[in-house]
Write an enzyme that holds these catalytic residues in place. Structure first.
Site, PDB file in Angstrom:
ATOM      1  N   THR A 165       4.318  -5.366  -4.899  1.00  0.00           N
ATOM      2  CA  THR A 165       3.286  -4.321  -4.799  1.00  0.00           C
ATOM      3  C   THR A 165       3.254  -3.662  -3.418  1.00  0.00           C
ATOM      4  O   THR A 165       3.885  -4.123  -2.477  1.00  0.00           O
ATOM      5  CB  THR A 165       1.897  -4.909  -5.131  1.00  0.00           C
ATOM      6  OG1 THR A 165       1.717  -6.115  -4.382  1.00  0.00           O
ATOM      7  CG2 THR A 165       1.778  -5.222  -6.608  1.00  0.00           C
ATOM      8  N   ASP A 166       2.461  -2.578  -3.327  1.00  0.00           N
ATOM      9  CA  ASP A 166       2.348  -1.791  -2.085  1.00  0.00           C
ATOM     10  C   ASP A 166       1.100  -2.174  -1.299  1.00  0.00           C
ATOM     11  O   ASP A 166       0.476  -1.335  -0.671  1.00  0.00           O
ATOM     12  CB  ASP A 166       2.284  -0.290  -2.414  1.00  0.00           C
ATOM     13  CG  ASP A 166       3.415   0.145  -3.318  1.00  0.00           C
ATOM     14  OD1 ASP A 166       4.555  -0.226  -3.033  1.00  0.00           O
ATOM     15  OD2 ASP A 166       3.150   0.828  -4.321  1.00  0.00           O
TER      16      ASP A 166
ATOM     17  N   SER B 284      -3.161  -1.899   2.712  1.00  0.00           N
ATOM     18  CA  SER B 284      -2.549  -0.905   1.834  1.00  0.00           C
ATOM     19  C   SER B 284      -1.337  -0.350   2.562  1.00  0.00           C
ATOM     20  O   SER B 284      -1.465   0.179   3.668  1.00  0.00           O
ATOM     21  CB  SER B 284      -3.537   0.224   1.525  1.00  0.00           C
ATOM     22  OG  SER B 284      -2.864   1.283   0.885  1.00  0.00           O
ATOM     23  N   ARG B 285      -0.157  -0.480   1.952  1.00  0.00           N
ATOM     24  CA  ARG B 285       1.059  -0.042   2.640  1.00  0.00           C
ATOM     25  C   ARG B 285       1.244   1.477   2.565  1.00  0.00           C
ATOM     26  O   ARG B 285       2.180   2.003   3.142  1.00  0.00           O
ATOM     27  CB  ARG B 285       2.277  -0.779   2.059  1.00  0.00           C
ATOM     28  CG  ARG B 285       2.194  -2.272   2.336  1.00  0.00           C
ATOM     29  CD  ARG B 285       3.476  -3.022   2.024  1.00  0.00           C
ATOM     30  NE  ARG B 285       3.229  -4.440   2.222  1.00  0.00           N
ATOM     31  CZ  ARG B 285       3.111  -5.340   1.261  1.00  0.00           C
ATOM     32  NH1 ARG B 285       3.228  -4.956   0.008  1.00  0.00           N
ATOM     33  NH2 ARG B 285       2.898  -6.607   1.513  1.00  0.00           N
ATOM     34  N   VAL B 286       0.355   2.149   1.847  1.00  0.00           N
ATOM     35  CA  VAL B 286       0.369   3.618   1.852  1.00  0.00           C
ATOM     36  C   VAL B 286      -0.517   4.125   2.995  1.00  0.00           C
ATOM     37  O   VAL B 286      -0.215   5.114   3.646  1.00  0.00           O
ATOM     38  CB  VAL B 286      -0.099   4.164   0.489  1.00  0.00           C
ATOM     39  CG1 VAL B 286      -0.258   5.674   0.532  1.00  0.00           C
ATOM     40  CG2 VAL B 286       0.889   3.772  -0.598  1.00  0.00           C
TER      41      VAL B 286
END
Length: 476
Positions: free
Chosen positions: A306-307, A332-334
């Site tokens: 997951t991101d 959150s990698r975004v």
């Protein structure tokens, strides 16, 4: 259980994943291909099958009905209705197993998917097309976060799919009823594989839900949201099937390909390129941990796919912090790409202040005396924690979140006692919507705080009024 084995040449030339049918219309799916035998799972009432029952190949893979006719319906893992509202109208079916879109077919994630939860939208933002894991022990509020996110998609055009795997039927009935009460079934499809259904039905449920959502993403170019609640139960079902089919067990007795089982599902979430229509599929998988053990096999697998993850702490939940999000571990990698400019402005300082608060809190727990500046910082952090608390099933609009966080991070709650923080928030929003409705409207339309000085003046004006009403001492 619903596992059968056929000795060749009974089903010679059968394909992996191919559907088979028994004499009484019960269907199954080829799962194992051995040199001398074929293993299959039964996708119906396996108790009706007897030894020697005739079986035939259907020469097609598993497919389910898709389209607008499913919106508002509760279905099982094969697309059959469970809500006593008659048959489901559909124009065509879609293959359940489908390859994920490639790199060229995707675009970067930039559009936010608002959850309506201040702590998430502010510090762990989710974008359309992202895969964000919700992880924590049982009874820490994982499903509530997912349901709040669904409720917050009202009037946004996002189609939601809620896939329930291995849960109690009574729990699922209350979830469906809650969605109905909030008019969320107008844009939601519920795929149900309760604890009473067989392991094969629980195993295929997430793929079926994903296939239904993909129809809206690929063919109607819409934004979709899918909740997998939860993939731990699906992994258990897959382990059960694999062990009964004599596949070699690996770590924690799971088969070696359990990672692929989840990766090929979650990789189907994407924000499609404009050439492919620009639709999106946002996935919120849920994983249940045992005693906070995030380094177990399934949690580490899904974290790596997951991101980012939203980690819920039982100790926070027990102490009354709801949602019980551990901001330190959650990520959150975004990141800021999935936030509006307004939220980015107020949330940047928020995350920093919360990080400093946690660090100071750990330090002061050693019994060390602190100076006045540190005490003020601790007090501010504790009040921000209070601001981030939120009741279940009351998602907050983005502009209201921005207003509350703006007032909080700019020091307008510093003289407010902890117990009055909820009153401050409620009265502040009523005040600003009543006297200055153009301020939230501008934030909503532009996605930015255009006039910070004007907003500061409004906050100061309300702060004085609130202090007078509640007999508080204003800091000069």
């Amino acid at each position: 259980m619903g596992i059968v084995s056929f000795v060749l040449p009974a089903l010679k030339n059968a394909m992996a994943g191919e559907m088979i049918e028994f004499e009484n219309g019960i269907e199954g799916m080829i799962f194992n291909l051995e040199p001398e035998s074929v293993g299959a799972v039964i996708l119906d009432d396996y108790l009706k099958i007897r030894e020697g029952s005739p079986v035939k190949r259907l020469k097609r893979l598993l497919s389910v009905p898709v389209g607008d006719g499913l919106i508002g319906r509760v279905i099982d893992s094969l697309g059959n209705p469970l809500d006593d509202r008659g048959p489901i109208p559909f124009k065509h079916r879609r293959m359940v197993e489908r390859a994920a879109p490639g790199i060229v077919d995707r675009q970067p994630i930039k559009v936010p998917l608002q959850t309506g939860i201040k702590a998430i939208d502010g510090m762990i933002p989710i974008g359309r097309g992202q895969r964000e894991l919700i992880i924590g022990d049982r009874k820490t509020g994982k499903t509530v976060i997912a349901l709040d996110t669904i409720l917050n998609q009202k009037d946004t055009g996002v189609i939601c799919v809620y896939v329930a795997i291995g849960q109690k039927t009574s729990t699922l009935a209350s979830i469906v009823e809650k969605l109905r009460q909030e008019d969320a079934l107008d844009y939601t499809i519920v795929v149900m594989a309760s604890a009473s259904t067989s392991a094969p039905m629980q195993y295929i449920a997430p793929y079926v839900g994903c296939t239904i959502a993909e129809e809206f993403m690929y063919e109607q170019h819409k934004d979709t949201l899918i909740i997998y609640d939860d993939l731990s139960k699906q992994a258990d079902a897959y382990r059960q099937i694999s062990l009964l089919l004599n596949r070699p067990p690996g770590r924690e007795a799971y088969p070696g390909d359990v990672f692929y089982c989840h990766s090929r599902l979650l990789e189907r979430a994407a924000k499609l390129s404009e050439e492919r229509g620009g639709g999106s599929l946002t996935a919120l998988p849920i994983i249940e941990t045992q005693e906070g053990e995030v380094s177990a096999y399934i949690p580490t697998n899904v974290i790596s796919i997951t991101d980012g993850q939203i980690y819920l702490l039982p100790s926070l939940f027990a102490s009354g912090v709801r949602p019980a999000i551990d901001v330190g571990i959650s990520v959150s990698r975004v990141g800021g790409n999935a936030q509006t400019k307004a939220m980015k402005k107020v949330a940047g300082t928020l995350r920093l202040e919360m990080a400093q608060y946690r660090e100071l809190l750990t330090f002061t727990q050693l019994g060390t005396e602190v100076d006045k500046a540190t005490q003020r910082q601790l007090d501010r952090g504790a009040k921000l924690m209070e601001v981030l608390k939120q009741s279940q099933y009351v998602p907050m609009a983005m502009e209201d979140q921005v207003l509350v966080l703006f007032a909080s991070t700019h020091g307008y709650i510093d003289n407010v006692p902890h117990k009055l923080i909820p009153d401050f928030e409620k009265e502040f929003l009523n005040y600003i919507h009543g006297l200055y409705p153009e301020a939230p409207a501008l934030i909503k339309d532009s996605g930015d705080i255009i006039d910070e000085n004007k907003l500061q003046d409004i906050c100061l004006e309300f702060s004085k009024k609130f202090s007078q009403t509640h007999n508080l001492q204003l800091d000069e």
